[in-house]
Enzyme design. Structure first.
Site, short mmCIF file in Angstrom:
data_model
loop_
_atom_site.label_atom_id
_atom_site.label_comp_id
_atom_site.label_asym_id
_atom_site.label_seq_id
_atom_site.Cartn_x
_atom_site.Cartn_y
_atom_site.Cartn_z
N HIS A 288 -13.76 4.94 7.57
CA HIS A 288 -13.04 3.72 7.21
C HIS A 288 -13.45 3.24 5.80
O HIS A 288 -13.92 2.13 5.61
CB HIS A 288 -13.29 2.60 8.23
N ARG B 73 11.41 -0.69 7.78
CA ARG B 73 12.36 -1.49 8.56
C ARG B 73 13.35 -2.22 7.67
O ARG B 73 14.50 -2.42 8.05
CB ARG B 73 11.60 -2.50 9.43
N SER B 74 12.92 -2.64 6.50
CA SER B 74 13.80 -3.39 5.60
C SER B 74 14.03 -2.61 4.31
O SER B 74 13.31 -1.65 4.01
CB SER B 74 13.19 -4.76 5.27
N ARG C 57 -3.98 1.74 10.72
CA ARG C 57 -4.87 1.39 11.83
C ARG C 57 -4.85 2.53 12.82
O ARG C 57 -3.87 3.24 12.98
CB ARG C 57 -4.41 0.08 12.51
N ILE D 20 -4.14 5.86 7.02
CA ILE D 20 -5.03 4.85 6.41
C ILE D 20 -4.63 3.45 6.88
O ILE D 20 -5.06 2.46 6.30
CB ILE D 20 -5.00 4.93 4.87
N ILE E 263 0.83 -1.20 0.00
CA ILE E 263 0.00 0.00 0.00
C ILE E 263 0.86 1.25 0.00
O ILE E 263 0.59 2.21 -0.73
CB ILE E 263 -0.97 -0.02 1.19
N GLY F 161 -11.40 2.85 3.23
CA GLY F 161 -10.23 2.39 2.50
C GLY F 161 -10.49 1.39 1.39
O GLY F 161 -9.98 1.51 0.29
N GLU G 82 -12.13 3.13 17.29
CA GLU G 82 -13.18 3.04 16.25
C GLU G 82 -14.32 2.12 16.70
O GLU G 82 -14.07 1.06 17.26
CB GLU G 82 -12.51 2.48 14.99
#
Length: 316
Positions: free
Chosen positions: A283, A177-178, A236, A234, A156, A285, A265
């Site tokens: 919500h 992180r990677s 959590r 977008i 995403i 999305g 939520e």
């Protein structure tokens, strides 16, 4: 034939596909399962097609449940204790890929609405109080050529960044992180979250909900952002410390926020609802018929694969 519970109404063709393979019960209620319903789901069905809000914590996996798989309708599965489920012999699957483009579209929608003050303008017109155009009315931020900071460069995050870079000529910096390779657009990975937050005119959060990302955006993170910058979430709701976000907005430490998800939520604090510089969506999305059908078919395919081959297509 395995007995399956579908916990919420789904598009008709998804339910029809499920009935081709299983003995299906579809719950008519649109709200999350109650504790009693969750207990019944695990005790009375071979599989459960669950979704956001159907919270299965470790306590529900005590004993030996009849249920052998929870097929989650959605990518995020933080409402299911997957480790406890696995220990009880219950597989968990999700629906990656199906949601990518629709969620990225909502991120761009929130970016544009917040930066260009579209929600505020729409409310002004609806109120009947719009006095007409004038040169300094509702001046927002021009996004073309600005810097987008993406926190989480997964499927995403990449889709959001591609839209911003190729559609609006935005410079992209990101924290992940990677390492990320083979991007079809120019982007710079920065080593520290604070570097991305400080460099960006718009920050978009696209990380999964994990213990490590809980309140990732806290007081220190918000302090690292530029005063004219906007935050878009977008991912959590609990990735952002909502109380600290409200304080930052009230004090003008950031310019605005665009939110599709919320920490508690569906409860949305009145403070957020009262702010004109905040765009709030319910919500949305993945909320297109095509995407919800794709998600449903993927969830059903996970169930079919599990009962035919012993493993879902998309285990978590």
């Amino acid at each position: 034939m395995p007995k399956i519970l579908i916990t919420r109404p789904l598009p008709e063709n998804v339910v029809a596909e499920a009935r081709r393979h299983f003995d299906v019960e579809v719950r008519s209620e649109t709200l999350p399962l109650t504790a009693e319903e969750k207990a019944r789901a695990l005790a009375g069905f071979d599989g459960v097609l669950a979704t956001l809000g159907d919270t299965f914590d470790a306590s529900f996996f005590d004993g030996t449940p009849r249920c052998r798989i929870i097929a989650n309708f959605g990518v995020g599965y933080n409402h299911i204790d997957a480790e406890a489920a696995c220990a009880a012999g219950v597989a968990v699957s999700n629906t990656p890929g199906a949601v990518t483009d629709a969620t990225a579209d909502i991120a761009i929608t929130l970016m544009l609405m917040t930066c260009r003050r579209a929600g505020e303008g729409e409310r002004l017109v609806r109120s009947g109080d719009w006095p007409g155009w004038h040169p300094t009315q509702l001046l927002g931020m021009h996004v073309t050529g600005k810097t987008l900071g993406v926190v989480g460069m997964g499927r995403i995050g990449k889709a959001i960044a591609q839209r911003a870079a190729m559609g609006f000529g935005m410079k992209v910096v990101f924290y992940n992180r990677s390492a990320v390779t083979d991007l079809p657009f120019e982007a710079t990975r920065l080593d520290r979250l604070e570097e991305v937050l400080g460099a960006a005119d718009v920050v978009v959060l696209a990380v999964p909900a994990t213990p490590q990302t809980h309140h990732l955006i806290d007081t220190a993170a918000l302090a690292a952002m530029q005063r004219h910058a906007c935050l878009v979430n977008i991912s959590r709701g609990d990735v952002v410390d909502e109380a600290e976000l409200i304080d930052a907005l009230r004090q003008g430490r950031i310019a605005g926020a665009g939110l599709d998800v919320y920490e508690f939520e569906p409860k949305v604090p009145r403070a957020l609802r009262d702010m004109e510089n905040v765009t709030l969506l319910p919500h949305l999305g993945t909320s297109t018929l095509e995407v919800r059908e794709d998600m449903g078919r993927m969830a059903v395919a996970n169930l079919v694969a599990f009962f035919e081959d012993g493993a879902p297509l998309n285990p978590v």
